[in-house]
Design an enzyme around this catalytic site. Structure first.
Site, PDB file in Angstrom:
ATOM      1  N   ASN A 128       6.416  -8.575   9.339  1.00  0.00           N
ATOM      2  CA  ASN A 128       5.973  -8.569   8.177  1.00  0.00           C
ATOM      3  C   ASN A 128       6.628  -8.991   7.008  1.00  0.00           C
ATOM      4  O   ASN A 128       7.833  -9.472   7.351  1.00  0.00           O
ATOM      5  CB  ASN A 128       5.182  -7.170   7.772  1.00  0.00           C
ATOM      6  CG  ASN A 128       3.769  -7.214   7.077  1.00  0.00           C
ATOM      7  OD1 ASN A 128       3.715  -8.037   6.193  1.00  0.00           O
ATOM      8  ND2 ASN A 128       2.910  -6.190   7.323  1.00  0.00           N
ATOM      9  N   LYS A 181       2.164  -4.340  14.033  1.00  0.00           N
ATOM     10  CA  LYS A 181       2.961  -5.232  13.285  1.00  0.00           C
ATOM     11  C   LYS A 181       4.024  -4.397  12.395  1.00  0.00           C
ATOM     12  O   LYS A 181       3.573  -3.351  11.689  1.00  0.00           O
ATOM     13  CB  LYS A 181       1.881  -6.073  12.281  1.00  0.00           C
ATOM     14  CG  LYS A 181       2.846  -6.787  11.584  1.00  0.00           C
ATOM     15  CD  LYS A 181       1.896  -8.038  10.655  1.00  0.00           C
ATOM     16  CE  LYS A 181       2.524  -9.138  10.335  1.00  0.00           C
ATOM     17  NZ  LYS A 181       1.593  -9.946   9.583  1.00  0.00           N
ATOM     18  N   THR A 223       0.989  -1.204  -0.048  1.00  0.00           N
ATOM     19  CA  THR A 223       0.129  -0.097  -0.047  1.00  0.00           C
ATOM     20  C   THR A 223       0.906   1.213  -0.039  1.00  0.00           C
ATOM     21  O   THR A 223       1.641   1.407   0.896  1.00  0.00           O
ATOM     22  CB  THR A 223      -1.142   0.025   1.249  1.00  0.00           C
ATOM     23  OG1 THR A 223      -1.827  -0.936   1.089  1.00  0.00           O
ATOM     24  CG2 THR A 223      -1.911   1.370   1.264  1.00  0.00           C
TER      25      THR A 223
END
Length: 350
Positions: free
Chosen positions: A255, A222, A185
């Site tokens: 991640n 995260k 994103t």
């Protein structure tokens, strides 16, 4: 080599990865009633003020829309983290956007937070809660992220977007996760900067508390494996302060990575696949290092969830030894099959 591994390597790898994921997930949901008779492997873990059935969870990204929580629990996952869910429904990035690097036992994705949106997922979770009643199930985490249409440089708009998701989803979550670390994103990772992350977490905390009343939902963040060590230390210090102030309860590390270092897959082949986050075995060393660094910095009080490159019992034990309280996985499950969660839990918690 197991029958699943042989089938995967010889057949499944010839099918588009995203199509194979949806087909396999449908099959798992169909078989859930039978799988559930096997019981939960491992032993309970106390974390986040909650008793987790065992140490292993399914990481966010597998069940984006909360359609197979109990099927995954039946496979042996003690917790399931759904999402990432965004405030608005969105289709994600153009296809193809999910790829396997079989030689590396890795997955490359640029999904882009494709999901049904917070309102639809909240309704689905409400229906699940109604049907389940008091029956036990896996601990449920809900991972929320920024809608793509929200400008990343508009802090007020970003906070409003996360607020929308938190308000709708917190009532159904056993814990809530703020995802600011997906590489798919645009601009999202800029929210990991402490000066932006701190007010965002505080805003989500206030929203969740207002939505759940007396039941406090633990909040985690995260982070990416690509953060510099100094930035990891800054997040750790923020987490310690957040715990002290009643804002934050834990960190999920890590991640996916944008690094392509050390891969067995030919560089030209990797380059042809394009951008995206890499998960699976190539993350093992760095993700373990990040967990260890966080634990040394935050001390014993904060919950750390280790994820990234956990594929063997040895990996799981190493991550726990580095300081993780809980573990999550995704890519290894894809490569090793439905029997893998039980095998890993039994070995890791032996």
């Amino acid at each position: 080599m197991s029958a699943y591994r042989l089938l995967f390597d010889q057949v499944a790898t010839r099918v588009d990865a995203e199509r194979a994921h949806h087909a396999g997930f449908r099959a798992l949901r169909t078989g859930a009633p039978v799988l559930g008779r096997l019981g939960v492997p491992g032993r309970p873990v106390q974390a986040l003020g909650t008793v987790f059935p065992n140490v292993l969870g399914m990481a966010a990204g597998f069940d984006k829309n909360a359609v197979g929580i109990d099927a995954l629990g039946a496979l042996g996952f003690g917790h399931v983290e759904v999402g990432t869910v965004t405030g608005r429904a969105q289709p994600g990035n153009p296809k193809p956007r999910l790829f396997r690097l079989v030689e590396d036992r890795a997955v490359l994705n640029r999904m882009g937070f494709n999901n049904d949106g917070a309102e639809v997922v909240a309704a689905r979770l409400a229906e699940r809660a109604r049907k389940r009643g008091d029956r036990p199930g896996p601990v449920l985490g809900v991972n929320i992220g920024k809608s793509k249409v929200v400008p990343e440089d508009d802090q007020a708009a970003v906070e409003a977007d996360y607020e929308h998701s938190a308000r709708l989803l917190a009532p159904y979550a056993d814990y809530l996760v703020v995802n600011v670390s997906s590489p798919n994103t645009p601009g999202l990772r800029s929210l990991q900067a402490v000066e932006r992350l701190e007010p965002l977490l505080a805003h989500v905390r206030r929203t969740a508390d207002a939505a759940t009343g007396a039941r406090r939902v633990p909040l985690l963040v995260k982070i990416a494996p690509d953060l510099a060590d100094a930035d990891i230390d800054a997040v750790a210090d923020l987490a310690v302060a957040g715990r002290r102030d009643g804002v934050l309860d834990g960190v999920i590390a890590t991640n996916t990575t944008i690094s392509r270092e050390g891969l067995r897959t030919p560089a030209a082949e990797v380059e042809a696949l394009g951008a995206g986050g890499l998960s699976g075995r190539p993350l093992t060393a760095r993700s373990t290092e990040v967990v260890r660094r966080l634990r040394e910095r935050v001390g014993p009080g904060l919950t750390l969830v280790g994820v990234g490159g956990i594929s063997s019992v040895e990996d799981a034990r190493d991550r726990l030894a580095a300081g993780a309280d809980l573990l999550q996985a995704y890519s290894a499950f894809v490569y090793e099959g439905p029997g893998w969660p039980r095998r890993l839990v039994r070995g890791a918690q032996a």
